[in-house]
Design an enzyme around this catalytic site. Structure first.
Site, PDB file in Angstrom:
ATOM      1  N   LYS A  41       0.816  -1.221   0.000  1.00 18.74           N
ATOM      2  CA  LYS A  41       0.000   0.000   0.000  1.00 18.74           C
ATOM      3  C   LYS A  41       0.845   1.265   0.000  1.00 18.74           C
ATOM      4  CE  LYS A  41      -4.381  -1.939   1.376  1.00 18.74           C
ATOM      5  NZ  LYS A  41      -5.414  -2.137   2.395  1.00 18.74           N
ATOM      6  N   ARG A  59      -3.488  -9.969   4.992  1.00 22.09           N
ATOM      7  CA  ARG A  59      -3.919 -10.100   3.601  1.00 22.09           C
ATOM      8  C   ARG A  59      -2.777  -9.604   2.725  1.00 22.09           C
ATOM      9  NH1 ARG A  59      -6.068  -6.747  -0.118  1.00 22.09           N
ATOM     10  NH2 ARG A  59      -7.675  -7.554  -1.526  1.00 22.09           N
TER      11      ARG A  59
HETATM   12  C1  7PJ Z   1      -8.129  -4.587   1.915  1.00 24.21           C
HETATM   13  C2  7PJ Z   1      -9.197  -5.384   1.493  1.00 24.21           C
HETATM   14  C3  7PJ Z   1      -7.797  -4.556   3.299  1.00 24.21           C
HETATM   15  C4  7PJ Z   1      -9.615  -6.085   3.643  1.00 24.21           C
HETATM   16  C5  7PJ Z   1      -8.349  -4.354  -0.205  1.00 24.21           C
HETATM   17  C6  7PJ Z   1      -5.411  -3.445  -1.793  1.00 24.21           C
HETATM   18  C7  7PJ Z   1      -6.716  -2.754  -1.794  1.00 24.21           C
HETATM   19  N1  7PJ Z   1      -9.939  -6.126   2.336  1.00 24.21           N
HETATM   20  N2  7PJ Z   1      -9.331  -5.215   0.162  1.00 24.21           N
HETATM   21  N3  7PJ Z   1      -8.579  -5.320   4.116  1.00 24.21           N
HETATM   22  N4  7PJ Z   1      -7.593  -3.970   0.828  1.00 24.21           N
HETATM   23  N5  7PJ Z   1     -10.331  -6.800   4.515  1.00 24.21           N
HETATM   24  O1  7PJ Z   1      -5.286  -4.658  -1.729  1.00 24.21           O
HETATM   25  O2  7PJ Z   1      -4.395  -2.706  -1.884  1.00 24.21           O
HETATM   26  O3  7PJ Z   1      -6.876  -3.871   3.775  1.00 24.21           O
HETATM   27  S1  7PJ Z   1      -8.142  -3.834  -1.851  1.00 24.21           S
END
Ligand code: 7PJ
Length: 264
Positions: A205, A240
């Protein structure tokens, strides 16, 4: 949790996976590298992005969820969506978790998950992806995000989702500046008493780019590993990530050192 993006324009690896076969192969590889959950998303939530139609999102995610659930029955698939219709179709197609970056704010969302027996991820986001990064402000970011998550857990339990199936996520980068993100990461221990599983998504990020000077998201591996190690060491249960093999190795070492202290 390994990220399987099926969007043409997501934060960091959008467009690299061109069709369902590619995405299924990528997911299988992440599982092989040690991912315990595969998160399939078809709506880009990069800052400033518009929503996609339900049909477009379904076309992107359903074949991938079906394919992964059949090929890897032991690896739970989650669907990254804010739309109850997409969540319902994904659960029918074999998904076992709904990862809702809207935190279950859509009144239909928790109702769609409740009776299905699926798990839910409730994430905090300020406003929506279109406007979230327009000068985000909080009086006390940790207190506000914690209170939001506490209230969303209550709503989920009210909708029939037991606490064991609820995961909370402070939403790194979703309406937060660098200082907000750092404060929320430091506050992981404060999320554990809420009773749900705690997840952190920080992989590649923007704030990692700011801190390291690395502009290209796919080159933010070291910073992403640092966040994963610190988050897990402070008590996050799930991270994640895009780079599963490297993260699993880093966490094997950091968990061997400190996880016992965290879990008591
Ligand atoms: C997240 C997500 C996060 C959860 C994305 C990216 C943006 N779901 N979906 N937490 N980020 N739960 O992967 O950079 O931080 S999309």
């Amino acid at each position: 949790m390994g990220i399987v993006n099926v969007t043409p324009d997501s934060f960091s690896d959008g467009g690299l996976l061109s069709g369902p076969e590619d995405a299924i192969r990528h997911g299988a590889r992440l599982a092989d590298e040690g991912a315990d959950v595969l998160d399939v998303g078809g709506e880009s939530t990069r800052p400033g992005s518009d929503t996609v139609s339900i049909d477009e999102e379904l076309d992107r995610v359903i074949p991938v969820i079906e394919g992964l659930s059949k090929a890897l029955p032991d690896v739970p698939v989650s669907v990254d969506t804010r739309k109850p219709d997409v969540a319902r179709a994904a659960l029918d197609a074999g998904a076992r978790i709904v990862n809702d970056i809207g935190g279950g704010r859509d009144p239909e969302m928790l109702g769609a998950v409740g009776p299905s027996g699926a798990g839910v991820v409730l994430m905090h986001m300020l406003r929506d992806p279109k406007t979230m990064q327009d000068d985000p402000r909080y009086a006390d970011v940790v207190a506000e995000v914690t209170e939001f998550l506490r209230e969303r857990i209550e709503a989920a339990v009210f909708a029939g989702i037991p606490e064991e199936r609820i995961c909370i996520d402070p939403g790194i980068g979703f309406g937060k500046n660098v200082d907000h993100n750092l404060a929320l990461l430091r506050a992981v221990p404060a999320l554990r008493p809420l009773g749900a599983t705690v997840m952190i998504g920080a992989s590649r990020k923007g704030f990692i780019g700011v801190l390291t000077g690395v502009e290209e998201p796919s080159e933010r591996l070291e910073g992403s590993l640092a966040v994963a190690v610190v988050a897990a060491s402070l008590g996050a249960d799930l991270v994640r990530v895009h780079d599963v093999a490297a993260t699993v190795r880093a966490l094997r070492v950091s968990d061997a050192i400190v996880r016992e202290l965290v879990d008591g």
